[in-house]
Design a protein around this motif. Structure first.
Motif, PDB file in Angstrom:
ATOM      1  N   SER A  19       0.724  -1.245  -0.056  1.00  0.00           N
ATOM      2  CA  SER A  19       0.020   0.043  -0.047  1.00  0.00           C
ATOM      3  C   SER A  19       0.774   1.178  -0.069  1.00  0.00           C
ATOM      4  O   SER A  19       0.275   2.312  -0.358  1.00  0.00           O
ATOM      5  CB  SER A  19      -0.799  -0.004   1.428  1.00  0.00           C
ATOM      6  N   LEU A  20       2.121   1.227   0.277  1.00  0.00           N
ATOM      7  CA  LEU A  20       3.133   2.391   0.320  1.00  0.00           C
ATOM      8  C   LEU A  20       3.115   3.138  -0.953  1.00  0.00           C
ATOM      9  O   LEU A  20       3.177   4.316  -1.086  1.00  0.00           O
ATOM     10  CB  LEU A  20       4.294   2.050   0.696  1.00  0.00           C
ATOM     11  N   LYS A  21       2.859   2.115  -2.302  1.00  0.00           N
ATOM     12  CA  LYS A  21       2.764   2.711  -3.459  1.00  0.00           C
ATOM     13  C   LYS A  21       1.843   3.779  -3.582  1.00  0.00           C
ATOM     14  O   LYS A  21       1.671   4.454  -4.777  1.00  0.00           O
ATOM     15  CB  LYS A  21       2.795   1.575  -4.323  1.00  0.00           C
ATOM     16  N   LEU A  22       0.586   3.882  -2.905  1.00  0.00           N
ATOM     17  CA  LEU A  22      -0.325   4.574  -3.029  1.00  0.00           C
ATOM     18  C   LEU A  22      -0.538   5.937  -2.186  1.00  0.00           C
ATOM     19  O   LEU A  22      -1.342   6.718  -2.324  1.00  0.00           O
ATOM     20  CB  LEU A  22      -1.764   3.984  -2.835  1.00  0.00           C
ATOM     21  N   LEU A  23       0.567   6.201  -1.775  1.00  0.00           N
ATOM     22  CA  LEU A  23       0.827   7.504  -1.002  1.00  0.00           C
ATOM     23  C   LEU A  23       0.789   8.792  -1.820  1.00  0.00           C
ATOM     24  O   LEU A  23       1.404   8.844  -3.004  1.00  0.00           O
ATOM     25  CB  LEU A  23       2.050   7.406  -0.068  1.00  0.00           C
ATOM     26  N   PRO A  24       0.108   9.710  -1.307  1.00  0.00           N
ATOM     27  CA  PRO A  24       0.175  11.213  -1.914  1.00  0.00           C
ATOM     28  C   PRO A  24       1.637  11.668  -1.637  1.00  0.00           C
ATOM     29  O   PRO A  24       2.409  11.211  -0.767  1.00  0.00           O
ATOM     30  CB  PRO A  24      -0.888  11.962  -1.343  1.00  0.00           C
ATOM     31  N   ASP A  25       1.942  12.545  -2.489  1.00  0.00           N
ATOM     32  CA  ASP A  25       3.159  13.360  -1.941  1.00  0.00           C
ATOM     33  C   ASP A  25       2.734  14.138  -0.873  1.00  0.00           C
ATOM     34  O   ASP A  25       1.909  14.536  -0.499  1.00  0.00           O
ATOM     35  CB  ASP A  25       3.815  14.064  -3.067  1.00  0.00           C
ATOM     36  N   ASN A  26       4.219  14.856  -0.160  1.00  0.00           N
ATOM     37  CA  ASN A  26       4.059  15.640   0.952  1.00  0.00           C
ATOM     38  C   ASN A  26       3.223  16.905   0.776  1.00  0.00           C
ATOM     39  O   ASN A  26       2.218  17.206   1.600  1.00  0.00           O
ATOM     40  CB  ASN A  26       5.323  15.910   1.346  1.00  0.00           C
ATOM     41  N   LYS A  27       3.520  17.608  -0.537  1.00  0.00           N
ATOM     42  CA  LYS A  27       2.642  18.807  -0.880  1.00  0.00           C
ATOM     43  C   LYS A  27       1.018  18.422  -0.686  1.00  0.00           C
ATOM     44  O   LYS A  27       0.422  19.296  -0.211  1.00  0.00           O
ATOM     45  CB  LYS A  27       3.014  19.592  -1.959  1.00  0.00           C
ATOM     46  N   THR A  28       0.719  17.502  -1.490  1.00  0.00           N
ATOM     47  CA  THR A  28      -0.675  17.228  -1.297  1.00  0.00           C
ATOM     48  C   THR A  28      -1.405  16.923  -0.049  1.00  0.00           C
ATOM     49  O   THR A  28      -2.413  17.308   0.435  1.00  0.00           O
ATOM     50  CB  THR A  28      -0.799  15.773  -2.432  1.00  0.00           C
TER      51      THR A  28
END
Length: 221
Positions: free
Chosen positions: A167-176
């Motif tokens: 599931s780590l592959k589905l993370l948003p970027d920090n800014k989002t």
């Protein structure tokens, strides 16, 4: 309704600060076992904080779906007990002591287990937010992975750990993620201040929770 409207105007973090402030009547004395007789953790405010944590995790996206589901199920278990007799089950410590005395704390879907896992979920959330404000430039994947490794991973089996890695592959970027945490018209500086306030309340509160769990020998569930 007034309280609901006020919460909608601010962020989940601000609302969690309000709820945590209600819980800071936690004043232990003596050793761990003595704390279980002197500490009062109001059930409903605690569950309100956990519900707000779900809203924060929702902003991370599908990655947190399994954790979110677990938190929700544990909240519901404690809510059902509290609703059955609010006058008796208004203090979470009394619920823990009752199950421990009856020998039911480790059995099946106990409220003690629900409380332990909610505490660990709060550990994860606190660790994640601490890392986010300390190093907002760090990749979200690393922030989540580090937070997971020191809070939830030691208690998860290999199936849960494997599912988490995928599931780590589905993370948003920090800014989002940061933008999703901020309500309309709030600046990053405001958010940073609110997160730090939240952490300053959450960390000592969790320390006392874990002391209680150690005293009741529930820290190894």
């Amino acid at each position: 309704m007034k309280r609901t409207r006020e919460m909608e105007k601010g962020s989940e973090i601000q609302s969690a600060i309000e709820e945590l402030s209600m819980l800071i009547e936690l004043k232990p004395t003596g050793d761990n076992l003595d704390r279980t007789t002197t500490v009062h953790i109001p059930t409903r405010p605690f569950l309100n904080v956990c519900n707000l944590v779900i809203q924060v995790l929702d902003k991370i996206g599908p990655t947190m779906a399994v954790l979110r589901q677990d938190i929700n199920q544990n909240i519901q278990r404690l809510e059902m007990l509290c609703n059955s007799d609010p006058s008796i089950y208004s203090n979470l410590v009394e619920i823990l002591k009752k199950e421990a005395d009856e020998g039911n704390a480790r059995k099946g879907a106990s409220c003690s287990k629900a409380f332990v896992w909610l505490a660990r979920s709060l550990d994860f959330t606190g660790a994640l937010l601490q890392r986010l404000v300390a190093d907002p430039g760090q990749k979200m994947e690393q922030l989540v992975e580090e937070s997971y490794s020191i809070t939830l991973k030691p208690w998860h089996g290999w199936i849960s750990t494997a599912a988490y890695k995928v599931s780590l592959k589905l993370l948003p970027d920090n800014k989002t993620f940061i933008n999703l945490l901020m309500p309309k018209d709030e600046t990053y500086d405001n958010l940073n201040e609110h997160v730090q306030t939240f952490i300053s309340l959450l960390v000592p509160f969790l320390e006392e929770i874990h002391s209680i769990l150690v005293g009741l020998q529930m820290n190894v569930f």
